[in-house]
Design an enzyme around this catalytic site. Structure first.
Site, PDB file in Angstrom:
ATOM      1  N   TYR A   1       1.006  -0.835  -0.100  1.00 18.35           N
ATOM      2  CA  TYR A   1       0.277   0.279  -0.114  1.00 18.35           C
ATOM      3  C   TYR A   1       0.943   1.263   0.280  1.00 18.35           C
ATOM      4  CZ  TYR A   1      -3.673   3.274   1.092  1.00 18.35           C
ATOM      5  OH  TYR A   1      -4.212   4.525   1.449  1.00 18.35           O
TER       6      TYR A   1
ATOM      7  N   LYS B   1       4.634   9.876   8.291  1.00 22.40           N
ATOM      8  CA  LYS B   1       4.875   9.305   9.819  1.00 22.40           C
ATOM      9  C   LYS B   1       5.909   9.460  10.439  1.00 22.40           C
ATOM     10  CE  LYS B   1       2.681   4.724   7.838  1.00 22.40           C
ATOM     11  NZ  LYS B   1       1.295   5.095   8.496  1.00 22.40           N
TER      12      LYS B   1
ATOM     13  N   ASP C   1       9.333   2.532  -0.857  1.00 19.95           N
ATOM     14  CA  ASP C   1       8.068   3.564   0.298  1.00 19.95           C
ATOM     15  C   ASP C   1       8.852   3.475   1.355  1.00 19.95           C
ATOM     16  OD1 ASP C   1       4.717   3.181   0.041  1.00 19.95           O
ATOM     17  OD2 ASP C   1       6.812   4.600   1.496  1.00 19.95           O
TER      18      ASP C   1
END
Ligand code: KE4
Length: 432
Positions: free
Chosen positions: A149, A272, A244
């Protein structure tokens, strides 16, 4: 032992109100409890390793806002930095010294990064990174892997993980064939498939993007051969390798998975942790590639709140703390203890399981294992996961609300928190 019942009255009132106001009552599908049934809890505050819901219940928190809270909630250096920044103004839409400081901290820590562009979310970071890769190479095809994702980027919402997998929409309605026609989806850890793709399309492949440690189909670990092949093939065919690291960046090591595994990609996306819980994300990489980004180059990218003074203040405080007081040894001690305890609990209950972990991110799969890709992850017993999740909720332990997510241990967790979690999991699994 019957599960103790916590009161959720206020949560239910507030969530009923939310469902009238926002689709599904949430502002992100991942927190909708879609995979585990029932309604999400509504929270009032966080402190250290704990979350407190609107009914006054305390939970040991293993979501940590889906990764950012590596030092726990209300981490003092971040809190102080944000308070100070607010008193200087919340947004200028103009260059600030803080952006320079944060950029220097990122470049110093992450092996592949010589230049960065700050953005507001991981989605924006990956969307921009693939546009730059296409602009830099002049090619169209992007390779991604099922179960990975990368945010809700139209062209990457194909066989996606996280909430897309959890809620059964890995190929979302609204993503047109035209948008996804240049996205090639391969199986994670499948070296043969990757080699075949490059043999047939190598000179058309702009980039390969992957989670170098997967969190979005649960914690799935790349084989050394797979990681090496992504690096060798992109090198050979002149494609861009994008790690990623929105989730694993600064999580599995200060330099992310690329430091831990010793593989240097061409570009990296982060989010994050780097924003300390504020909306801040990053894409960066080799200077030669990043100098294609407008206005240095011609690949368009912009954003009103990019490099926002409050978010950059939080990010600077977070990255300085990770540099000056790295928590990784303590996190490893806690995480190994938790992994061993959860494994022992499932073993003694005779429940089929495998626990997969990299550093302080891990997943207890209700699956005999190994889980090496989406196809195997998807065979997990999600009904058992749901019972495990709710059993722990009722015992004051807050795990990620999906089998296809990773849990996160923070430096605010104590040995006692870990041992209590293990005791509660043992109780829940013994009553399966
Ligand atoms: P955001 O747009 O949510 O900031 O980042 C997207 C993203 C990109 N890349 C990776 C590897 C990610 O894990 C994410 C976001 N992760 C999910 C949790 N699995 C965020 C939780 C949510 O969507 O609410």
């Amino acid at each position: 032992m019957t599960s103790p019942q916590l009161l959720h009255t206020q949560s239910q009132i507030e969530f009923s109100r939310a469902k009238r106001l926002m689709p599904g009552g949430v502002n992100s599908a991942a927190r909708a409890f879609g995979a585990v049934g029932g309604d999400p809890l509504v929270f009032e505050s966080g402190q250290g390793a704990y979350l407190f819901d609107v009914d006054g219940n305390r939970y040991i928190d293993y979501i940590g806002s889906w990764g950012p809270m590596i030092f726990g909630h209300q981490f003092d250096p971040v809190k102080k930095a944000v308070h100070a920044a607010v008193d200087r103004g919340t947004s200028f839409g103009a260059p600030t010294v803080a952006e320079n400081e944060l950029a220097e901290l990122l470049i110093e820590a992450v092996p592949s990064v010589e230049m960065v562009r700050l953005v507001n979310s991981g989605t924006e970071a990956t969307m921009s990174a693939i546009r730059v890769a296409r602009g830099y190479t002049g090619r169209d095809i992007i390779i991604k892997f099922s179960g990975n994702y990368h945010g809700h980027v139209d062209s990457l919402l194909v066989a996606a993980g996280s909430a897309a997998a959890t809620l059964g929409v890995p190929n979302s309605p609204g993503v047109t064939a035209g948008t996804s026609q240049d996205t090639m989806v391969l199986r994670y850890n499948d070296v043969t498939g990757l080699e075949a793709a490059f043999r047939s399309h190598g000179d058309q492949i702009a980039a390969v993007i992957l989670e170098p440690v997967c969190g979005n189909m649960g914690c799935v670990i790349p084989t050394t051969e797979f990681l090496n092949s992504t690096r060798a093939l992109t090198e050979q065919f002149g494609s861009v390798l994008i790690f990623d690291e929105v989730m694993c960046g600064f999580r599995v090591a200060r330099g992310g998975a690329q430091e831990r595994f010793g593989i240097t990609p061409d570009m990296t996306t982060m989010g994050k942790i780097v924003g300390g819980g504020l909306p801040l994300a990053v894409f960066g990489g080799k200077r030669e590639i990043m100098e294609h980004v407008l206005p240095a180059g011609k690949v368009f990218q912009a954003g009103t709140l990019s490099g926002n003074p409050i978010a950059t203040a939080a990010g600077i405080a977070m990255l300085k703390s990770l540099r000056d007081e790295p928590p990784y040894e303590y996190l490893e001690t806690l995480s190994q203890r938790l992994a061993d305890g959860l494994t022992a609990a499932a073993d003694s209950a005779g429940v089929e399981h495998c626990l997969q972990r990299v550093g302080s991110m891990m997943t207890l799969f209700f699956h005999p294992g190994p889980v090496a890709d989406w196809d195997s992850a998807a065979r997990s017993n999600t009904a058992q996961f749901s019972r495990y999740f709710w059993g722990l909720i009722e015992r004051g332990v807050y795990m990620p609300c999906s089998q296809f997510e990773a849990l996160f241990v923070s430096a605010a967790h104590s040995i006692e928190d870990i041992d209590h979690t293990i005791a509660m999991a043992t109780e829940v699994l013994a009553n399966f």
